[in-house]
Design an enzyme around this catalytic site. Structure first.
Site, short mmCIF file in Angstrom:
data_model
loop_
_atom_site.label_atom_id
_atom_site.label_comp_id
_atom_site.label_asym_id
_atom_site.label_seq_id
_atom_site.Cartn_x
_atom_site.Cartn_y
_atom_site.Cartn_z
N CYS A 108 2.78 6.61 -16.58
CA CYS A 108 3.57 7.12 -15.47
C CYS A 108 4.02 8.55 -15.77
CB CYS A 108 4.78 6.21 -15.27
SG CYS A 108 6.10 6.91 -14.28
N GLU A 109 3.82 9.45 -14.81
CA GLU A 109 4.18 10.84 -15.04
C GLU A 109 5.68 11.08 -14.98
OE1 GLU A 109 3.74 12.88 -10.64
OE2 GLU A 109 2.01 12.88 -11.96
N HIS A 110 6.44 10.09 -14.52
CA HIS A 110 7.89 10.26 -14.43
C HIS A 110 8.60 9.90 -15.73
CE1 HIS A 110 6.98 9.42 -9.95
NE2 HIS A 110 6.98 10.71 -10.17
N HIS A 111 8.16 8.84 -16.40
CA HIS A 111 8.81 8.40 -17.63
C HIS A 111 7.84 8.34 -18.82
CE1 HIS A 111 11.37 6.68 -14.38
NE2 HIS A 111 12.34 7.09 -15.17
N GLN A 149 0.48 5.54 -9.28
CA GLN A 149 -0.59 4.61 -8.89
C GLN A 149 -1.22 4.98 -7.55
OE1 GLN A 149 0.24 0.44 -9.57
NE2 GLN A 149 -1.09 -0.19 -7.90
N HIS A 177 4.17 -1.74 -14.18
CA HIS A 177 4.70 -0.45 -14.60
C HIS A 177 5.79 -0.61 -15.65
CE1 HIS A 177 2.90 2.18 -11.31
NE2 HIS A 177 2.51 0.95 -11.01
N CYS A 179 7.88 1.48 -16.63
CA CYS A 179 9.16 2.11 -16.26
C CYS A 179 10.06 1.14 -15.51
CB CYS A 179 8.90 3.36 -15.42
SG CYS A 179 7.99 3.07 -13.90
#
Length: 224
Positions: A108-111, A149, A177, A179
């Site tokens: 995941c590019e956020h976490h 995704q 996920h 996250c």
């Protein structure tokens, strides 16, 4: 000499491509050295409350840097090239080609937490087919990048559609996920389902129904 408004109006605009295959790899940025990457890992260990000099962590920065080369190896490959070798001798085969349960691990590019799941890919060939291993390679090429995704689903479908030019492409991804499961709401056992239907899979309900039946008809599929 200062440009006038008229001069500026005559200057052609440079527009960025909207082709997802061309936007797959971000612009080249100065790449840190391995030593700098390892130093960053040491900093994170300190931030977590650990001692990087502890025996069990001495080689951790090197291991993490090496793991990153594998986890994010998708930036160094071109999914379009993987599909360029095709086969025309199909004796007129024009039914669905389906590859199910392609396992993948993304982040995941956020976490930067793991996204673990499986992809199902189908296409309706027009004049040519591709080796099935290439479909799995395309999934991994895009998965081994920072992702969400929804984008991963679209990139896979769009690339297959652009290169093979079939009568239709369908991609469904089911994934868990990290996250969500290991932080934040800590919700275990949940999975996200996304889909991308192009061509006949979007316009023909019976073709779409056949595909969903063959893969087990995932519930709550988000139509992209």
């Amino acid at each position: 000499m200062k440009k006038t408004t008229a001069d500026a109006a005559m200057t052609p605009l440079v527009r960025r491509s909207t082709d997802p295959a061309k936007l797959a790899v971000p612009p080249a940025l100065p790449r840190p050295t391995r030593e700098e990457a390892e130093a960053a890992v040491k900093t994170l260990l300190l931030w977590a409350g650990e001692d990087p000099a502890r025996e069990g962590l001495l080689d951790t920065p090197k291991r993490v840097a090496k793991a990153y080369e594998e986890w994010f190896g998708g930036y160094s490959v071109d999914p379009v090239d993987m599909l360029k070798r095709t086969f025309d001798e199909t004796d007129g085969y024009d039914e669905m080609v389906l590859l199910r349960d392609i396992r993948f691990v993304s982040h995941c590019e956020h976490h930067m937490a793991p996204i673990v799941g499986r992809a199902h890919i189908a296409y309706l060939p027009l004049n040519r087919v591709v080796g099935i291993s290439k479909l799995a390679r395309v999934v991994n090429a895009y998965a081994r990048r920072m992702q969400i995704q929804e984008r991963l689903t679209a990139q896979i479908a769009n690339t297959i559609n652009d290169v093979l030019e079939p009568k239709g492409v369908a991609v469904v991804i089911e994934a868990e996920h990290g996250c969500m499961t290991s932080r934040g709401v800590n919700t275990h056992g949940t999975s996200m389902v996304t889909s991308r239907m192009l061509g006949a899979f979007r316009t023909d309900p019976s073709t779409r129904r056949e595909f969903l039946t063959m893969i087990g008809n995932p519930q709550n599929t988000a139509m992209l």
